[in-house]
Design a protein around this motif. Structure first.
Motif, PDB file in Angstrom:
ATOM      1  N   UNK A  68      42.024  -5.198  39.493  1.00  0.00           N
ATOM      2  CA  UNK A  68      42.327  -4.392  40.675  1.00  0.00           C
ATOM      3  C   UNK A  68      41.076  -4.168  41.516  1.00  0.00           C
ATOM      4  N   UNK A  69      39.976  -3.829  40.862  1.00  0.00           N
ATOM      5  CA  UNK A  69      38.719  -3.635  41.602  1.00  0.00           C
ATOM      6  C   UNK A  69      38.284  -4.933  42.263  1.00  0.00           C
ATOM      7  N   UNK A  70      38.451  -6.056  41.588  1.00  0.00           N
ATOM      8  CA  UNK A  70      38.076  -7.358  42.162  1.00  0.00           C
ATOM      9  C   UNK A  70      38.917  -7.680  43.399  1.00  0.00           C
ATOM     10  N   UNK A  71      40.129  -7.118  43.468  1.00  0.00           N
ATOM     11  CA  UNK A  71      40.996  -7.329  44.633  1.00  0.00           C
ATOM     12  C   UNK A  71      40.780  -6.272  45.712  1.00  0.00           C
ATOM     13  N   UNK A  72      39.840  -5.378  45.483  1.00  0.00           N
ATOM     14  CA  UNK A  72      39.501  -4.395  46.501  1.00  0.00           C
ATOM     15  C   UNK A  72      40.093  -3.012  46.291  1.00  0.00           C
ATOM     16  N   UNK A  73      40.755  -2.792  45.162  1.00  0.00           N
ATOM     17  CA  UNK A  73      41.313  -1.468  44.890  1.00  0.00           C
ATOM     18  C   UNK A  73      40.179  -0.458  44.760  1.00  0.00           C
ATOM     19  N   UNK A  74      40.416   0.778  45.223  1.00  0.00           N
ATOM     20  CA  UNK A  74      39.371   1.802  45.175  1.00  0.00           C
ATOM     21  C   UNK A  74      39.338   2.497  43.820  1.00  0.00           C
ATOM     22  N   UNK A  75      38.159   2.951  43.474  1.00  0.00           N
ATOM     23  CA  UNK A  75      37.983   3.729  42.251  1.00  0.00           C
ATOM     24  C   UNK A  75      38.859   4.981  42.310  1.00  0.00           C
ATOM     25  N   UNK A  76      38.903   5.636  43.455  1.00  0.00           N
ATOM     26  CA  UNK A  76      39.658   6.874  43.595  1.00  0.00           C
ATOM     27  C   UNK A  76      41.123   6.674  43.218  1.00  0.00           C
ATOM     28  N   UNK A  77      41.732   5.603  43.721  1.00  0.00           N
ATOM     29  CA  UNK A  77      43.150   5.361  43.429  1.00  0.00           C
ATOM     30  C   UNK A  77      43.359   4.958  41.968  1.00  0.00           C
ATOM     31  N   UNK A  78      42.439   4.195  41.421  1.00  0.00           N
ATOM     32  CA  UNK A  78      42.553   3.833  39.999  1.00  0.00           C
ATOM     33  C   UNK A  78      42.459   5.094  39.138  1.00  0.00           C
ATOM     34  N   UNK A  79      41.496   5.959  39.442  1.00  0.00           N
ATOM     35  CA  UNK A  79      41.335   7.183  38.656  1.00  0.00           C
ATOM     36  C   UNK A  79      42.545   8.098  38.788  1.00  0.00           C
ATOM     37  N   UNK A  80      43.163   8.125  39.967  1.00  0.00           N
ATOM     38  CA  UNK A  80      44.279   9.034  40.226  1.00  0.00           C
ATOM     39  C   UNK A  80      45.631   8.456  39.818  1.00  0.00           C
ATOM     40  N   UNK A  81      45.670   7.221  39.415  1.00  0.00           N
ATOM     41  CA  UNK A  81      46.943   6.566  39.129  1.00  0.00           C
ATOM     42  C   UNK A  81      47.745   7.292  38.047  1.00  0.00           C
ATOM     43  N   UNK A  82      47.060   7.849  37.085  1.00  0.00           N
ATOM     44  CA  UNK A  82      47.742   8.587  36.018  1.00  0.00           C
ATOM     45  C   UNK A  82      48.481   9.816  36.552  1.00  0.00           C
ATOM     46  N   UNK A  83      48.096  10.296  37.718  1.00  0.00           N
ATOM     47  CA  UNK A  83      48.730  11.463  38.345  1.00  0.00           C
ATOM     48  C   UNK A  83      49.185  11.114  39.762  1.00  0.00           C
ATOM     49  N   UNK A  84      49.733   9.930  39.947  1.00  0.00           N
ATOM     50  CA  UNK A  84      50.061   9.422  41.282  1.00  0.00           C
ATOM     51  C   UNK A  84      51.004  10.337  42.054  1.00  0.00           C
ATOM     52  N   UNK A  85      51.899  11.022  41.374  1.00  0.00           N
ATOM     53  CA  UNK A  85      52.850  11.908  42.075  1.00  0.00           C
ATOM     54  C   UNK A  85      52.137  13.101  42.717  1.00  0.00           C
ATOM     55  N   UNK A  86      50.981  13.446  42.188  1.00  0.00           N
ATOM     56  CA  UNK A  86      50.247  14.636  42.651  1.00  0.00           C
ATOM     57  C   UNK A  86      49.209  14.322  43.719  1.00  0.00           C
ATOM     58  N   UNK A  87      49.136  13.070  44.165  1.00  0.00           N
ATOM     59  CA  UNK A  87      48.104  12.692  45.127  1.00  0.00           C
ATOM     60  C   UNK A  87      48.722  12.131  46.398  1.00  0.00           C
ATOM     61  N   UNK A  88      47.947  12.151  47.495  1.00  0.00           N
ATOM     62  CA  UNK A  88      48.415  11.530  48.737  1.00  0.00           C
ATOM     63  C   UNK A  88      47.947  10.072  48.883  1.00  0.00           C
ATOM     64  N   UNK A  89      47.436   9.480  47.812  1.00  0.00           N
ATOM     65  CA  UNK A  89      46.748   8.192  47.912  1.00  0.00           C
ATOM     66  C   UNK A  89      47.650   6.964  47.882  1.00  0.00           C
ATOM     67  N   UNK A  90      48.943   7.136  47.602  1.00  0.00           N
ATOM     68  CA  UNK A  90      49.821   5.991  47.396  1.00  0.00           C
ATOM     69  C   UNK A  90      50.942   5.968  48.426  1.00  0.00           C
ATOM     70  N   UNK A  91      51.268   4.772  48.887  1.00  0.00           N
ATOM     71  CA  UNK A  91      52.302   4.590  49.902  1.00  0.00           C
ATOM     72  C   UNK A  91      53.693   4.787  49.313  1.00  0.00           C
ATOM     73  N   UNK A  92      54.678   4.839  50.180  1.00  0.00           N
ATOM     74  CA  UNK A  92      56.071   4.968  49.738  1.00  0.00           C
ATOM     75  C   UNK A  92      56.464   3.783  48.847  1.00  0.00           C
ATOM     76  N   UNK A  93      56.061   2.586  49.230  1.00  0.00           N
ATOM     77  CA  UNK A  93      56.363   1.396  48.421  1.00  0.00           C
ATOM     78  C   UNK A  93      55.687   1.474  47.053  1.00  0.00           C
ATOM     79  N   UNK A  94      54.431   1.868  47.050  1.00  0.00           N
ATOM     80  CA  UNK A  94      53.711   1.990  45.782  1.00  0.00           C
ATOM     81  C   UNK A  94      54.358   3.042  44.890  1.00  0.00           C
TER      82      UNK A  94
END
Length: 162
Positions: A68-94
């Protein structure tokens, strides 16, 4: 059979090369289906990471966070993925794809509820939904393989684009 405190586990590729090759072919077919359906590679990595978090698969988490990092994913989104429902970092599709991934991973808990399916079907076409189901299914299988055989994380490096 013991290596210190660690019991050595079966080497699936060595003992069952045909089955391992078939799993690799399934993975490749799922990747091709996602490419053909125009599902973003970055989204597939989020699916793989989230399922691996839920399953506690250290090997796959190491691999797919690096990819994911090699494809340009941010550290912030990777770290927050475990709590994705609680963050504004992910799109509707995601969010829809992550909810589907969780439902497929925990299929015994709710058999992919209609509301989760409706959400994903509302933002993805049928080919994309199929590709996401395959992506979640394949990573769940790989998680089980890596956990059962105690694959050791750390050495994997993503392929570099040329």
């Amino acid at each position: 059979m013991s290596n210190g405190d660690q019991i050595s586990r079966v080497a699936l590729k060595k003992i069952t090369p045909d089955v391992s090759a078939a799993m690799g072919s399934l993975h490749a077919a799922a990747v091709t289906a996602a490419q053909d359906a125009k599902v973003e590679p970055e989204l597939l990595e989020l699916v793989r990471i989230r399922a691996s978090q839920l399953n506690g698969c250290a090997f796959c988490l190491d691999m797919h966070t690096k990819d994911a990092r090699a494809q340009g994913e941010t550290e912030q989104r990777i770290y927050a993925l475990n709590a994705w429902r609680e963050t504004p970092f992910f799109t509707e599709r995601e969010r829809a794809a992550l909810a589907l991934t969780e439902a497929v991973t925990f299929v015994a808990d709710g058999h992919v509820p209609d509301d989760v399916y409706a959400e994903v079907a509302g933002v993805f076409d049928e080919a994309q939904v199929a590709a996401l189901v395959w992506a979640a299914t394949v990573i769940n299988a790989y998680n089980r393989i890596a956990i059962a055989t105690r694959m050791v994380p750390g050495a994997y490096q993503p392929k570099r684009a040329e």
